[in-house]
Design an enzyme around this catalytic site. Structure first.
Site, PDB file in Angstrom:
ATOM      1  CE1 TYR A 253      11.836  21.873   2.870  1.00  0.00           C
ATOM      2  CE2 TYR A 253      10.218  20.395   1.875  1.00  0.00           C
ATOM      3  CZ  TYR A 253      10.914  21.587   1.872  1.00  0.00           C
ATOM      4  OH  TYR A 253      10.696  22.509   0.877  1.00  0.00           O
TER       5      TYR A 253
ATOM      6  CG  ASN B 181      10.953  28.134   7.209  1.00  0.00           C
ATOM      7  OD1 ASN B 181      10.844  28.637   6.096  1.00  0.00           O
ATOM      8  ND2 ASN B 181      11.290  26.866   7.387  1.00  0.00           N
TER       9      ASN B 181
ATOM     10  CD  GLU C 126      15.098  34.403   4.435  1.00  0.00           C
ATOM     11  OE1 GLU C 126      15.887  35.382   4.379  1.00  0.00           O
ATOM     12  OE2 GLU C 126      14.661  33.820   3.435  1.00  0.00           O
TER      13      GLU C 126
ATOM     14  NE  ARG D 209      14.525  22.229  -2.196  1.00  0.00           N
ATOM     15  CZ  ARG D 209      13.354  22.348  -1.572  1.00  0.00           C
ATOM     16  NH1 ARG D 209      13.288  23.089  -0.452  1.00  0.00           N
ATOM     17  NH2 ARG D 209      12.286  21.744  -2.020  1.00  0.00           N
TER      18      ARG D 209
ATOM     19  NE  ARG E   2       6.621  20.725   2.416  1.00  0.00           N
ATOM     20  CZ  ARG E   2       7.070  21.960   2.436  1.00  0.00           C
ATOM     21  NH1 ARG E   2       7.443  22.509   3.574  1.00  0.00           N
ATOM     22  NH2 ARG E   2       7.145  22.656   1.340  1.00  0.00           N
TER      23      ARG E   2
ATOM     24  CG  HIS F 182      14.839  29.082   4.234  1.00  0.00           C
ATOM     25  ND1 HIS F 182      13.505  29.183   3.913  1.00  0.00           N
ATOM     26  CD2 HIS F 182      15.362  30.318   4.088  1.00  0.00           C
ATOM     27  CE1 HIS F 182      13.237  30.433   3.569  1.00  0.00           C
ATOM     28  NE2 HIS F 182      14.346  31.145   3.671  1.00  0.00           N
TER      29      HIS F 182
ATOM     30  N   PRO G 116       3.678  28.247   5.308  1.00  0.00           N
ATOM     31  CG  PRO G 116       3.419  28.763   3.059  1.00  0.00           C
ATOM     32  CD  PRO G 116       3.855  29.355   4.369  1.00  0.00           C
ATOM     33  CG  ASN G 117       2.615  23.461   2.250  1.00  0.00           C
ATOM     34  OD1 ASN G 117       1.467  23.027   2.336  1.00  0.00           O
ATOM     35  ND2 ASN G 117       2.993  24.254   1.264  1.00  0.00           N
TER      36      ASN G 117
ATOM     37  CB  ALA H 217       5.931  28.299  -0.627  1.00  0.00           C
TER      38      ALA H 217
HETATM   39  C1  DQA Z   1      11.684  26.062   3.078  1.00  0.00           C
HETATM   40  C2  DQA Z   1      12.198  26.242   1.637  1.00  0.00           C
HETATM   41  C3  DQA Z   1      11.105  26.764   0.726  1.00  0.00           C
HETATM   42  O1  DQA Z   1      11.599  26.890  -0.601  1.00  0.00           O
HETATM   43  C4  DQA Z   1       9.933  25.819   0.707  1.00  0.00           C
HETATM   44  O2  DQA Z   1       8.872  26.354  -0.072  1.00  0.00           O
HETATM   45  C5  DQA Z   1       9.450  25.445   2.072  1.00  0.00           C
HETATM   46  C6  DQA Z   1      10.433  25.202   3.124  1.00  0.00           C
HETATM   47  C7  DQA Z   1      12.734  25.395   3.988  1.00  0.00           C
HETATM   48  O3  DQA Z   1      12.593  25.517   5.204  1.00  0.00           O
HETATM   49  O4  DQA Z   1      13.657  24.744   3.503  1.00  0.00           O
HETATM   50  O5  DQA Z   1       8.270  25.230   2.283  1.00  0.00           O
HETATM   51  O6  DQA Z   1      11.408  27.347   3.615  1.00  0.00           O
END
Ligand code: DQA
Length: 144
Positions: free
Chosen positions: A23, A74, A98, A107, A18, A100, A10-11, A77
């Protein structure tokens, strides 16, 4: 030819606009283009999915056995909340890496726990888009 499923949670469709301080300014389309370039060079086939819907990710993982040799994910959240995605990765038996963009350990406290890491073959974080490219290389490495 090895087949790899790339999942963006998501997002992540908002990358580029964003929270650029966290990011960066690279868009998801740019990350996907670079992943495709690397895949072509390494002669693997990529299928790329982005969804904001937990169930859509669970569905895709549930169908991955026999269709894909590896998963690059990835979970965004959902990393910190989704027992369903963790169980889907464990259930499908397809090796998953995985990734990120950010270093989630540097964080907020709620990002320090990943429900996904225990069922992933490995985790790469903190290198921005490079986390994806390193993750793809690592995945290809364990598949060959
Ligand atoms: C994320 C880290 C997560 O905590 C966050 O909710 C994201 C992006 C990252 O790629 O750094 O949406 O997965």
């Amino acid at each position: 030819m090895k087949k790899i499923l790339v999942i963006h949670g998501p997002n992540l469709q908002l990358l580029g606009q964003r929270e650029p301080g966290v990011y960066g300014t690279v868009t998801l389309a740019q990350i996907n283009a670079q992943l495709k370039k690397l895949a072509a060079k390494k002669k693997v086939r990529l299928t790329i999915l982005q969804s904001n819907i937990e169930g859509a990710l669970v569905d895709a993982l549930g169908k991955s056995k026999g269709r894909f040799d590896g998963i690059l994910i990835n979970p965004a959240a959902y990393t910190h909340t989704s027992v369903a995605i963790r169980d889907a990765i464990a259930a499908c038996g397809v090796p998953a890496i995985e990734v990120h963009l950010s270093n989630t350990h540097a964080r907020e406290q709620f990002r320090h726990i990943s429900l996904i890491s225990p069922v992933a073959r490995g985790t790469i974080m903190g290198f921005g888009p490079q986390s994806y490219y390193l993750g793809l290389e690592a995945l290809i490495g364990i598949l060959s």
